[in-house]
Design a protein around this motif. Structure first.
Motif, mmCIF file in Angstrom:
data_model
loop_
_atom_site.group_PDB
_atom_site.id
_atom_site.type_symbol
_atom_site.label_atom_id
_atom_site.label_comp_id
_atom_site.label_asym_id
_atom_site.label_seq_id
_atom_site.Cartn_x
_atom_site.Cartn_y
_atom_site.Cartn_z
ATOM 1 N N UNK A 98 4.763 4.861 -14.125
ATOM 2 C CA UNK A 98 5.915 4.921 -13.204
ATOM 3 C C UNK A 98 7.201 5.545 -14.469
ATOM 4 N N UNK A 99 7.022 5.005 -15.455
ATOM 5 C CA UNK A 99 7.922 5.274 -16.524
ATOM 6 C C UNK A 99 7.884 6.571 -16.988
ATOM 7 N N UNK A 100 6.695 7.240 -17.290
ATOM 8 C CA UNK A 100 6.261 8.471 -17.705
ATOM 9 C C UNK A 100 6.702 9.668 -16.506
ATOM 10 N N UNK A 101 6.258 9.108 -15.477
ATOM 11 C CA UNK A 101 6.838 10.409 -14.400
ATOM 12 C C UNK A 101 8.286 10.183 -14.365
ATOM 13 N N UNK A 102 9.052 9.137 -14.280
ATOM 14 C CA UNK A 102 10.491 9.430 -14.207
ATOM 15 C C UNK A 102 11.051 9.929 -15.555
ATOM 16 N N UNK A 103 10.552 9.816 -16.524
ATOM 17 C CA UNK A 103 11.033 10.377 -17.848
ATOM 18 C C UNK A 103 10.759 11.785 -17.723
ATOM 19 N N UNK A 104 9.582 12.344 -17.177
ATOM 20 C CA UNK A 104 9.289 13.770 -16.967
ATOM 21 C C UNK A 104 10.221 14.194 -16.020
ATOM 22 N N UNK A 132 2.175 10.257 -18.491
ATOM 23 C CA UNK A 132 2.466 10.083 -17.106
ATOM 24 C C UNK A 132 1.224 9.302 -16.715
ATOM 25 N N UNK A 133 -0.058 9.470 -17.182
ATOM 26 C CA UNK A 133 -1.097 8.821 -16.760
ATOM 27 C C UNK A 133 -1.116 7.421 -17.456
ATOM 28 N N UNK A 134 -0.693 7.114 -18.552
ATOM 29 C CA UNK A 134 -0.832 5.882 -19.465
ATOM 30 C C UNK A 134 0.386 5.113 -18.944
ATOM 31 N N UNK A 181 0.988 -1.229 0.141
ATOM 32 C CA UNK A 181 0.089 0.029 -0.120
ATOM 33 C C UNK A 181 0.711 1.278 -0.134
ATOM 34 N N UNK A 182 2.121 1.424 0.705
ATOM 35 C CA UNK A 182 2.840 2.415 0.944
ATOM 36 C C UNK A 182 3.480 2.621 -0.826
ATOM 37 N N UNK A 183 3.764 1.686 -1.348
ATOM 38 C CA UNK A 183 4.415 1.626 -2.650
ATOM 39 C C UNK A 183 3.397 2.275 -3.550
ATOM 40 N N UNK A 184 2.135 2.038 -3.373
ATOM 41 C CA UNK A 184 1.073 2.371 -4.236
ATOM 42 C C UNK A 184 0.828 3.990 -3.953
ATOM 43 N N UNK A 185 0.939 4.477 -2.917
ATOM 44 C CA UNK A 185 0.616 5.584 -2.470
ATOM 45 C C UNK A 185 1.915 6.576 -2.957
ATOM 46 N N UNK A 186 2.782 6.005 -2.698
ATOM 47 C CA UNK A 186 4.137 6.633 -3.333
ATOM 48 C C UNK A 186 4.062 7.140 -4.757
ATOM 49 N N UNK A 187 3.526 5.860 -5.691
ATOM 50 C CA UNK A 187 3.396 5.982 -7.011
ATOM 51 C C UNK A 187 2.415 7.187 -7.359
ATOM 52 N N UNK A 188 1.355 6.974 -6.554
ATOM 53 C CA UNK A 188 0.144 7.929 -6.965
ATOM 54 C C UNK A 188 0.662 9.241 -6.518
ATOM 55 N N UNK A 189 1.379 9.578 -5.299
ATOM 56 C CA UNK A 189 1.796 10.929 -5.177
ATOM 57 C C UNK A 189 2.780 11.377 -6.101
ATOM 58 N N UNK A 190 3.605 10.536 -6.774
ATOM 59 C CA UNK A 190 4.716 10.887 -7.903
ATOM 60 C C UNK A 190 4.005 11.354 -8.855
ATOM 61 N N UNK A 191 2.653 10.716 -9.402
ATOM 62 C CA UNK A 191 2.001 11.040 -10.534
ATOM 63 C C UNK A 191 1.341 12.347 -10.424
ATOM 64 N N UNK A 192 0.718 12.569 -9.135
ATOM 65 C CA UNK A 192 0.090 13.739 -9.063
ATOM 66 C C UNK A 192 1.046 14.991 -8.830
ATOM 67 N N UNK A 193 2.264 14.800 -8.498
ATOM 68 C CA UNK A 193 3.197 15.807 -8.610
ATOM 69 C C UNK A 193 3.472 16.270 -9.781
#
Length: 106
Positions: free
Chosen positions: A45-51, A40-42, A3-15
């Motif tokens: 994780x990869x889209x957020x890291x690329x951005x 980022x949405x499709x 659950x923590x990993x999912x929250x971190x990814x969601x936070x990264x996406x929102x940021x």
């Protein structure tokens, strides 16, 4: 832990989505923000890291916007031109006063 990993990814996406919306055209490499948000949405994780990699490389490259974005706000008393104008105004107001004397109360 999962659950923590999912929250971190969601936070990264929102940021990242908010950061894309607030970014300049130069930071987005001229690409429309909708394409970055879609990436980022499709591919979250990869889209957020690329951005983040593109944004970091563009902001540290020293473009025209980075100087104004990173410049610290200063008060007028840190500006030598402002201080010299104050001295000139004080001398004009009381031409007989010495530079070493404190201003007199009127």
């Amino acid at each position: 832990m999962r659950n923590l990993a999912v929250l971190v990814v969601i936070g990264l996406i929102v940021y990242c989505v908010i950061d894309v919306i607030r970014s300049t055209d130069d930071e987005r490499l001229g690409v429309h923000p909708i394409f970055w948000v879609a990436l980022i949405l499709v591919v979250p994780l990869i889209g957020a890291l690329v951005w983040l990699a593109v944004r970091w490389s563009r902001r540290t490259a020293g473009g025209p916007d980075t100087s104004s974005r990173n410049r610290r706000a200063t008060g007028p008393d840190d500006d030598p031109d402002f201080l010299s104008r104050l001295d000139d105004d004080r001398r004009r107001a009381d031409p007989g006063a010495s530079d070493d004397a404190p201003p007199s109360a009127t």
